[in-house]
Structures are given as C-alpha cells and as structure tokens.
Design a protein around this motif. Structure first.
Motif, PDB file in Angstrom:
ATOM      1  N   GLU A  25       6.436  20.464 -18.094  1.00  0.00           N
ATOM      2  CA  GLU A  25       7.107  21.347 -18.989  1.00  0.00           C
ATOM      3  C   GLU A  25       6.263  21.506 -20.338  1.00  0.00           C
ATOM      4  N   PHE A  26       5.435  20.449 -20.370  1.00  0.00           N
ATOM      5  CA  PHE A  26       4.692  20.179 -21.644  1.00  0.00           C
ATOM      6  C   PHE A  26       3.136  20.172 -21.350  1.00  0.00           C
ATOM      7  N   ALA A  27       2.860  20.278 -19.996  1.00  0.00           N
ATOM      8  CA  ALA A  27       1.323  20.463 -19.611  1.00  0.00           C
ATOM      9  C   ALA A  27       0.854  19.014 -19.935  1.00  0.00           C
ATOM     10  N   ILE A  28       1.355  18.188 -19.625  1.00  0.00           N
ATOM     11  CA  ILE A  28       0.908  16.582 -19.983  1.00  0.00           C
ATOM     12  C   ILE A  28       0.880  15.743 -18.921  1.00  0.00           C
ATOM     13  N   GLU A  29      -0.330  15.199 -18.721  1.00  0.00           N
ATOM     14  CA  GLU A  29      -0.598  14.147 -17.714  1.00  0.00           C
ATOM     15  C   GLU A  29      -0.635  12.679 -18.345  1.00  0.00           C
ATOM     16  N   MET A  30       0.103  11.835 -17.884  1.00  0.00           N
ATOM     17  CA  MET A  30       0.184  10.769 -18.560  1.00  0.00           C
ATOM     18  C   MET A  30      -0.618   9.392 -17.598  1.00  0.00           C
ATOM     19  N   PRO A  31      -1.839   9.130 -17.790  1.00  0.00           N
ATOM     20  CA  PRO A  31      -2.441   8.040 -16.854  1.00  0.00           C
ATOM     21  C   PRO A  31      -1.698   6.516 -17.476  1.00  0.00           C
ATOM     22  N   PHE A  32      -1.568   5.761 -16.466  1.00  0.00           N
ATOM     23  CA  PHE A  32      -1.076   4.389 -16.728  1.00  0.00           C
ATOM     24  C   PHE A  32      -1.563   3.189 -15.764  1.00  0.00           C
ATOM     25  N   ARG A  33      -1.438   2.011 -15.991  1.00  0.00           N
ATOM     26  CA  ARG A  33      -1.969   0.746 -15.025  1.00  0.00           C
ATOM     27  C   ARG A  33      -0.658   0.681 -14.348  1.00  0.00           C
ATOM     28  N   PRO A  34      -0.997   0.038 -12.817  1.00  0.00           N
ATOM     29  CA  PRO A  34       0.335  -0.115 -12.314  1.00  0.00           C
ATOM     30  C   PRO A  34       1.180  -1.343 -12.751  1.00  0.00           C
ATOM     31  N   THR A  35       0.780  -2.329 -13.672  1.00  0.00           N
ATOM     32  CA  THR A  35       1.734  -3.355 -14.261  1.00  0.00           C
ATOM     33  C   THR A  35       2.220  -2.849 -15.657  1.00  0.00           C
ATOM     34  N   GLU A  36       2.143  -1.639 -16.083  1.00  0.00           N
ATOM     35  CA  GLU A  36       2.473  -1.085 -17.500  1.00  0.00           C
ATOM     36  C   GLU A  36       3.888  -0.585 -17.227  1.00  0.00           C
ATOM     37  N   PHE A  37       4.683  -0.530 -18.186  1.00  0.00           N
ATOM     38  CA  PHE A  37       6.037  -0.024 -18.080  1.00  0.00           C
ATOM     39  C   PHE A  37       5.927   1.526 -18.018  1.00  0.00           C
ATOM     40  N   THR A  38       6.609   2.089 -17.217  1.00  0.00           N
ATOM     41  CA  THR A  38       6.952   3.682 -17.084  1.00  0.00           C
ATOM     42  C   THR A  38       8.410   3.641 -16.488  1.00  0.00           C
ATOM     43  N   MET A  95       9.676   5.897 -32.394  1.00  0.00           N
ATOM     44  CA  MET A  95       9.886   4.396 -32.315  1.00  0.00           C
ATOM     45  C   MET A  95      10.218   3.797 -31.202  1.00  0.00           C
ATOM     46  N   PHE A  96       9.408   2.694 -30.772  1.00  0.00           N
ATOM     47  CA  PHE A  96       9.472   2.218 -29.488  1.00  0.00           C
ATOM     48  C   PHE A  96       8.761   3.039 -28.361  1.00  0.00           C
ATOM     49  N   CYS A  97       7.382   3.547 -28.973  1.00  0.00           N
ATOM     50  CA  CYS A  97       6.888   4.856 -28.206  1.00  0.00           C
ATOM     51  C   CYS A  97       6.223   4.420 -26.751  1.00  0.00           C
ATOM     52  N   GLY A  98       5.899   3.422 -26.472  1.00  0.00           N
ATOM     53  CA  GLY A  98       5.460   3.011 -25.255  1.00  0.00           C
ATOM     54  C   GLY A  98       4.150   3.596 -25.144  1.00  0.00           C
ATOM     55  N   LEU A  99       4.002   4.335 -23.840  1.00  0.00           N
ATOM     56  CA  LEU A  99       2.965   4.977 -23.492  1.00  0.00           C
ATOM     57  C   LEU A  99       2.627   6.392 -24.139  1.00  0.00           C
ATOM     58  N   GLY A 100       3.728   6.837 -24.960  1.00  0.00           N
ATOM     59  CA  GLY A 100       3.837   8.060 -25.491  1.00  0.00           C
ATOM     60  C   GLY A 100       4.742   9.131 -24.729  1.00  0.00           C
ATOM     61  N   ASN A 101       5.568   8.485 -23.868  1.00  0.00           N
ATOM     62  CA  ASN A 101       6.358   9.531 -23.103  1.00  0.00           C
ATOM     63  C   ASN A 101       6.942  10.513 -23.775  1.00  0.00           C
ATOM     64  N   PHE A 102       7.481  10.394 -25.019  1.00  0.00           N
ATOM     65  CA  PHE A 102       7.893  11.338 -25.929  1.00  0.00           C
ATOM     66  C   PHE A 102       7.070  11.905 -27.116  1.00  0.00           C
TER      67      PHE A 102
END
Length: 434
Positions: free
Chosen positions: A250-263, A292-299
């Motif tokens: 919906e926002f044309a966003i791809e979020m890279p992450f490492r397998p041990t990071e919170f998603t 606030m508490f943004c994590g990987l930037g999901n929001f």
C-alpha cells in the motif's frame, strides 16, 4: 465429587471465567455459556486455576480443534473456539480492560482486523531437545505450563512450507555431532527467502556443514548459525540467497531485516494494521510526527511516504541502524530521522527538548508506555495519538493517563487478531485532543 461451574466469559489468557462459592475460577479448556466440572491445580486466597474435566452443557462457540497436538502443545490455546468467536472474545477483553483498569470508554469500536486463521505464522522460535524416552529428537513449541517440548509432527499455524519440515528438522538435528548442544531453531520467512537460524552452542564439524547444505538444497531454505547472542548470527549456506524482507504494498515499501530482529509474526495482518494506523493518524505533508518505539520503522516509513517529517525513537541501537537502512532503501531518508532512546525513562523536559509534534504514534512492548504518556505536556501536546498495543492491560493503564489526566478523548479502539487460536490480544486506539 468434582465441582460444577457456569462459564461467564474468557480472561485475557483464554481461560473460562466462573465464580464458585464466592471465588473466581479460571478454567483451562472451558468456553462461555458452558456448564463444566473442573479440577483445581492452583489455589490462591481470591482465585483458583483449574482444568476442565467434563462439559455438561456445550457452548455454541465450541468447535473441533484442527491440530492433533492441541491441548498438549502450548503454541495455541483457543483452537476449540470458533474463529469469529475468538475475535469477539478478544474485543470483549479489550473493552473490559479499558473500562475496569482505565476508566475509559471509546466513542466507537473500530472494526476488528483479522486475516487467514491457519498457516499465518512467519516467525517462530522452535525449541530442540534430545529425549530418549520419546524416541530421540524433539523440535517444536513447549507443552502447556511446562518446560518440556511437545512431541509435534505437524503444526497448522506455521506457514505450510515450514510446518511440513518439522519431521525433517528432527532428522537433521539427530545427524549432527552437536545434536545435544543445539537448543533452538529460529524461523524467519521473508518475501523471497526462508531462513532457519540454528543456535549452535559448539562449533560444527565439516560433516555437520555437509548435512546443513544438503538440507538447504532439499528444502529451498537458507541456513544461518548463531554461536552466541542474536547479534552473532551469520549465514552459512547458500551465501547468494536473496536478503530477508517483507513488503507494505500500500505504501510501496520493502523492509529488509535480519532473521533474529523483531518483526511481526503475521505479515498479512501487519499490512492491514499499518494501513489502519496510518489512515487514523492521517499524516500530512509538512507535519512533524513522532513514532515512539519505532523498531525497524514499520510505521515510520509509511508515515514518511505520506509526506510528513518523522522522528523514530527506539531503545535498540541495532534496530535504529536497520531503520536508517530501511529509510535509505526506500528513498525516504530526507523525511526521516531516528534516535536511540530509553523511552521507559522519558521525562517531560526530555520530551520537550525534541520539539513540538503535531501527531504521535506509539507502539510499545508489553510493558506499555507509562513514562512517555505521563511526559506529554498538557499545553503543547500532539493533537492526535495512535496507540498500537500488544497488551490490553497496559493500554488501559496508559489510556487512563491520556484521557483522565492529559485531557484526550478516546475516539475509537479495536482489536487486531495477529495471533489466531491464541489468547494474545493486539489492539489499536485513537486519541484526539479536543
């Protein structure tokens, strides 16, 4: 003779709630509107915990659990309840917490967010143990109220291509030289690759590496090893696999992450949740917004995609660094900034130093955001706050401060069924400054 109880409701852990001889009894396996007999396994002065023995009158909400391990495996607690009933029960838990703990009532109930009931789980931490009495290696979730690992051969909440590997994973670990020094396997499913992270407490041998490579080729996964803490995880094979990521189309966003990071565990429901949160927040070009508490930037990144300027704050330096990478990856670095901060120690003076925010999004862990909401200035407060919660009790506690101390109006609240067949209640609340 076993005592009899009439089940009135469900608690926040999915137990049936009854009152027997003036005491509250929480009964595992019982559903609202049922009459049951029960056996108590924990007694306290004001309440008891019990297990259902017999169902004398069955609820219309009861259904046959799909998984043969239900009742033993602790991964699910509500498969015996019809799916839409689960969602309704979670909505009632949210409303009850807001009223009882928060002394607040939303002006409207937001439509519940839910997705597919099965095969949704794209993140999991599987425990591993060699148990000779049960025939060798066990790979799976813990049993209910136990440190033992359930003897699982199937799982209906894991994504199917991972669930069908459970027997093969048992065979793989049994072949390894360190089969008794490998306590867990972390699963991370991305858009283009599935990663299995093996927690190896001792170095692997060349023979072990050959077994891993053969398994990766057979099942089309990437194998990682984790010799120490989460930061020590590294890819073993294949090294040319695509990077892990999830998308927010919906926002044309791809979020890279490492397998041990919170998603988020449930990517499909996460997409709907983000869309709901952003639509409620309604970011506009030129606005200054705090995540606030943004994590990987999901929001954070979707807010920026709408043209607002966003500050994301998070306690983990590693996550903040990954959020910076995500912003650059999606061409949003010019609208985002990130900072490492312990938001559990926020003060009004510290928050004021960050400057004024037109709006705020809060997505805290289970402990909630008490110090943060207490720090919001009554005179210079954001006009709108969207609060995404994974614990209705701490949401209610913080809502009490926002509404009854800071003067916000709770415009709406609703549940997010991120974890079907579990009692876990995620929710979203919309606060507006009159």
């Amino acid at each position: 003779m076993s005592p009899v109880a009439l089940i009135e409701s469900l608690d926040h852990e999915g137990h049936g709630v009854a009152h027997v001889e003036g005491k509250t009894v929480f009964i595992d396996g019982a559903l609202p509107f049922e009459t049951v007999t029960f056996n108590t396994y924990r007694k306290k002065p004001s309440f008891e915990n019990a297990q259902v023995l017999r169902i004398l009158k069955e609820s219309h909400l009861r259904t046959t659990p799909r998984c043969p391990h239900f009742g033993i495996c602790g991964g699910c607690s509500m498969q015996h309840m019809e799916f839409t009933g689960q969602v309704a029960a979670k909505q009632r838990v949210l409303e009850d917490n807001l009223a009882r703990l928060g002394n607040v009532k939303p002006q409207m109930l937001l439509p519940a967010i839910y997705g597919a009931p099965w095969g949704y789980r794209q993140r999991a931490r599987l425990s591993v143990r060699h148990v000779a009495k049960k025939g060798g290696m066990l790979v799976g979730f813990h049993e209910k109220r136990s440190s033992f690992i359930a003897d699982m051969t199937e799982c209906h909440v894991l994504v199917p291509h991972v669930a069908q590997q459970l027997p093969a994973l048992r065979q793989l670990v049994a072949k390894l030289s360190i089969f008794d020094r490998m306590p867990q396997i972390e699963v991370a499913v991305g858009e283009w690759v599935t990663v299995l992270v093996f927690r190896n407490m001792e170095p692997i041998t060349p023979e072990d590496e050959a077994h891993f490579k053969a398994y990766a080729d057979q099942w089309g996964v990437q194998i990682w090893l984790q010799p120490k803490g989460p930061d020590s995880a590294y890819p073993l094979y294949p090294l040319d696999a695509p990077p892990l990521s999830y998308t927010l189309p919906e926002f044309a966003i791809e979020m890279p992450f490492r397998p041990t990071e919170f998603t988020q565990v449930n990517h499909a429901v996460n997409r709907v949740m983000v869309e709901r949160a952003i639509n409620l927040l309604d970011p506009q070009p030129g606005e200054a917004i705090a995540d606030m508490f943004c994590g990987l930037g999901n929001f954070t990144l979707p807010i920026a995609r709408r043209g607002a300027r966003v500050l994301g704050m998070e306690g983990s330096r590693q996550l903040v660094e990954r959020a910076f990478e995500g912003a650059r990856h999606n061409g949003l670095a010019h609208l985002t900034d990130f900072a490492v901060a312990n938001l559990f120690e926020m003060t009004e003076a510290w928050l004021a130093q960050l400057g004024r925010f037109d709006k705020m999004l809060i997505d805290p862990p289970r402990d909630g955001a008490m110090e943060l909401v207490k720090s919001i200035s009554a005179s210079d407060a954001p006009s709108r706050i969207i609060y995404v919660s994974c614990n209705p009790a701490t949401l209610a506690r913080d809502a009490n401060v926002l509404v009854n101390v800071k003067g916000y109006v709770l415009k709406g609240a609703g549940v997010i069924n991120m974890f079907p067949h579990t009692a876990h209640v995620e929710s979203i609340a919309w606060f507006e400054k009159p």
